[in-house]
Enzyme design. Structure first.
Site, short mmCIF file in Angstrom:
data_model
loop_
_atom_site.label_atom_id
_atom_site.label_comp_id
_atom_site.label_asym_id
_atom_site.label_seq_id
_atom_site.Cartn_x
_atom_site.Cartn_y
_atom_site.Cartn_z
N LYS A 52 56.46 54.04 39.75
CA LYS A 52 55.62 53.97 38.46
C LYS A 52 55.79 54.91 37.40
O LYS A 52 56.30 55.82 37.79
CB LYS A 52 54.11 54.21 39.13
CG LYS A 52 53.55 52.81 39.92
CD LYS A 52 51.94 53.11 40.27
CE LYS A 52 51.55 51.96 41.22
NZ LYS A 52 51.75 50.63 40.78
N ARG B 79 51.05 44.17 50.05
CA ARG B 79 51.21 43.00 51.02
C ARG B 79 51.85 43.16 52.19
O ARG B 79 51.93 42.67 53.14
CB ARG B 79 51.75 42.02 49.80
CG ARG B 79 52.99 42.14 49.16
CD ARG B 79 53.30 41.52 47.69
NE ARG B 79 52.46 42.18 46.81
CZ ARG B 79 52.64 41.63 45.49
NH1 ARG B 79 53.32 40.32 45.13
NH2 ARG B 79 52.04 42.21 44.34
N1 BES Z 1 48.38 49.43 43.97
C1 BES Z 1 48.91 48.70 42.93
C2 BES Z 1 47.95 47.70 42.43
C3 BES Z 1 46.95 48.46 41.21
C4 BES Z 1 47.37 48.61 39.96
C5 BES Z 1 45.79 49.08 41.51
C6 BES Z 1 46.47 49.34 39.01
C7 BES Z 1 44.76 49.56 40.72
C8 BES Z 1 45.15 49.74 39.47
C9 BES Z 1 49.89 47.76 43.73
O1 BES Z 1 50.41 48.24 44.78
C10 BES Z 1 50.94 47.51 42.69
O2 BES Z 1 51.60 48.44 42.29
N2 BES Z 1 51.21 46.26 42.19
C11 BES Z 1 52.15 46.00 41.24
C12 BES Z 1 52.89 44.77 41.93
C13 BES Z 1 53.94 44.31 40.94
C14 BES Z 1 55.16 45.24 41.41
C15 BES Z 1 54.60 43.24 41.44
C16 BES Z 1 51.59 45.86 40.16
O3 BES Z 1 50.30 45.29 40.00
O4 BES Z 1 52.05 46.17 38.82
MN MN Z 2 51.92 49.41 44.38
#
Ligand code: BES
Ligand code: MN
Ligand code: ZN
Length: 492
Positions: free
Chosen positions: A274, A348
């Site tokens: 990230k 997931r």
């Molecule tokens: N933990 C994150 C989702 C999240 C984002 C929670 C912001 C709270 C605040 C999750 O693991 C994630 O990174 N999801 C990705 C999925 C994508 C890579 C398909 C996302 O939402 O960007």
């Molecule tokens: Mn994530």
């Protein structure tokens, strides 16, 4: 906080802060007139000058200057609805708490004349006060802890305490430690809240009649073929844990429920790293697990005749040398396979293990809570959780419970046409969908692991964490889900 009920008039009550809820445009009502007389017309003058109309969320703080037995007077705008919703009472309680802190009052009296259900209103006021009272000051050297409210007196001429009112207030007070526990676990820095720590906390807090906790280490996790959890954990120095909390009621259980919570103690994204800004709050990624621990910890006090098992797969998601790589394939215990194309879609991957494992026990209902997708935040914002379900009566019931608790949920669809988007060229599915509808494709992946058991998925990415102070919660973990899940269990 002690609560009391008194049969007394508004001009005679003695408190440090005297709170009078006011309906919009009903500034001529008896209690206000009585107060104004005592304050020699200065109150109505002040109301006119400040343009206070009683609109929902508005407030007017007024010093009583020795003209009343109470030190300060707080008028709270309740809006114009005849039937004031629980959440408006909740926010009124929270506002009273904040204003009390502002003037250093620990002793609050509230003129209590609700239109609808007095039990519900009184409980909501207390709940709002307690929700807004939470502070996480452990890491401040000059902690400016605002004083707790010690006494809350509900009063009105003719007001009597009723057993129903006492009961609903007692229930709110009983549940709050579970919400506070979830908030604490979320707010701890991510190098404190490791998987091991979360396991220890579950053990420490989930005690009492009928509760038992198992914390599985890497060996048992491997033996149980929880391969999603192992895959996500590969990039970390910390060992994973799989936490199982079991509640068995004393009598024969009428129903069997599984609660599953995402326990990513820090989400860096893994090799699909990230950007640093997005990582700032990623200690929140175990909020689903924290909600399950918080809810389970209260079960011995609620006396429900439901068997409940909590499952929390937990690890951090880091890009260490041995980290899983885009292109890797995970084989799950139900035989299904997932191709990992983005290591940041890790929730997931670990939930799939837990759902498949929980489904083997054939519970009547499965509910999972997870800070699963940024896409859900895009869709619903930071105050509303997404609800997905393969069973409409279950979804309806959860929506009703959420309306009662004020934890906002909105149903989103499991669009079966979108299954196309998670097709993989090498495995049964891949862990990401297309560029749109990310909350839905994530939910569709989870659905593959629940079989035909009635299941609901709460995507709490938005409401799990307050990015700034809100009415009911200071900045930080909110404990979202604890109250709604308990409400749900108590209505089964
Ligand atoms: N933990 C994150 C989702 C999240 C984002 C929670 C912001 C709270 C605040 C999750 O693991 C994630 O990174 N999801 C990705 C999925 C994508 C890579 C398909 C996302 O939402 O960007
Ligand atoms: Mn994530
Ligand atoms: Zn995550």
């Amino acid at each position: 906080m002690e609560t009391r009920f008194r049969d007394i008039g508004v001009e005679a009550i003695r408190a440090e802060l005297l709170v009078v809820p006011v309906q919009e445009k009903k500034l001529e009502d008896a209690p206000l007139r009585a107060l104004d007389r005592r304050l020699r017309g200065k109150l109505s003058e002040r109301i006119q000058k400040s343009k206070f109309t009683g609109a929902e969320g508005s407030a007017l703080l007024y010093p009583a200057s020795g003209l009343l037995p109470s030190s300060h007077l707080l008028l709270l705008g309740m809006g114009s609805a005849d039937d004031i919703e629980s959440d408006v009472w909740r926010k009124a309680g929270a506002r009273a708490r904040r204003e009390a802190a502002g003037v250093g009052a620990a002793d609050i009296a509230l003129f209590f004349a609700p239109g609808g259900s007095p039990e519900q209103a009184a409980a909501a006021i207390v709940e709002g006060m307690l929700l807004a009272s939470y502070q996480f000051n452990k890491y401040r050297s000059n902690s400016k802890v605002s004083e707790a409210v010690k006494n809350l007196t509900f009063f009105r001429p003719g007001l009597m305490r009723t057993p129903a009112m006492e009961k609903s207030i007692a229930m709110v007070q009983r549940i709050m430690p579970g919400v506070y526990l979830a908030r604490d676990l979320i707010n701890e820095p991510p190098s404190v809240t490791t998987a091991r720590f979360l396991g220890e906390q579950a053990r420490r807090h989930c005690r009492g009649l009928g509760l038992s906790v198992e914390v599985w280490g890497k060996q048992k996790i491997t033996a149980m073929k929880l391969n999603g959890l192992l895959a996500v954990n590969r990039g970390s120095q910390e060992e994973p844990r799989f936490i199982k909390i079991h509640y068995r009621p004393s009598g024969k259980p009428r129903k069997k429920v599984a609660l599953i919570g995402k326990g990513i103690t820090f989400d860096s994204g893994g090799l699909s790293l990230k950007p640093s800004k997005s990582m700032e709050t990623m200690k929140l990624d175990m909020s689903g697990g924290a909600a399950v621990i918080g809810a389970m910890s209260l079960l011995p006090h609620l006396g429900l005749d439901i068997e409940v098992t909590g499952y929390i797969p937990t690890t951090d998601n880091l890009p260490g040398a041995n980290a899983q790589k885009p292109g890797d394939v995970i084989r799950y215990l139900n035989g299904k396979t997932i191709e990992v194309l983005n290591t940041d879609a890790e929730g997931r991957l670990i939930l799939a293990d837990a759902l498949a494992l929980a489904a083997q026990q054939k519970p009547d209902t499965m509910i999972n809570l997870a800070t699963l997708t940024g896409a859900c935040m895009v869709a619903l914002g930071s105050e509303v959780g997404g609800l997905f379900s393969n069973n409409q009566p279950l979804a309806d019931q959860l929506l009703r419970c959420a309306r009662d608790t004020g934890e906002k949920l909105w149903q989103l669809p499991l669009v079966k046409e979108y299954r196309e988007l998670i097709k993989s060229s090498v495995a049964d599915m891949k862990n990401i969908g297309g560029s749109h509808g990310g909350a839905i494709t994530a939910a569709l992946i989870l659905q593959e692991f629940v079989g035909d058991i009635p299941w609901a998925h709460l995507d709490i990415a938005g409401p799990a964490f307050a990015e700034s102070d809100t009415a009911l919660c200071n900045k930080g973990g909110t404990g979202f889900g604890v109250r709604t899940v308990l409400k749900f269990l108590s209505t089964l």
